[in-house]
Design a protein around this motif. Sequence first.
Motif: not given
Length: 117
Positions: A80-85, A89-96, A112-117
């Motif tokens: 969903x993060x990719x589809x929404x641009x 990978x974490x809904x545009x957020x850094x931490x989860x 959790x720590x997201x990564x850049x798309x």
Amino acid sequence: MPISKDIEKCLVEAFQPLGISDWNSLFWIVHPGGPAILDEVEAKLALKPEKLRATRHILSEYGNMSSACVLFILDEIRKKSREDGLHTTGEGLEWGVLFGFGPGLTVETVVLHSISI
């Protein structure tokens, strides 16, 4: 519901070293034992409804798949993060946070720590 009793304590312990105390600033992966558990977590932490959207979607599509649920939810958020641009990978957020609930009403908390798309 007892499962939410110490949930904020778990978050404080996990995120205090990062200086995070706004639970709505995180992306959320919650083991969906059922809608009542999700409702309780959402209410206890004053989460915005969209924070558990992916979790609720996976629960409605597949039911409670035990531990595997969290992997499906992670994948749903990533797609969903990719589809929404969004830029991570974490809904545009850094931490989860990932919450897993187990026997005897145990709670596992994973930062959790997201990564850049």
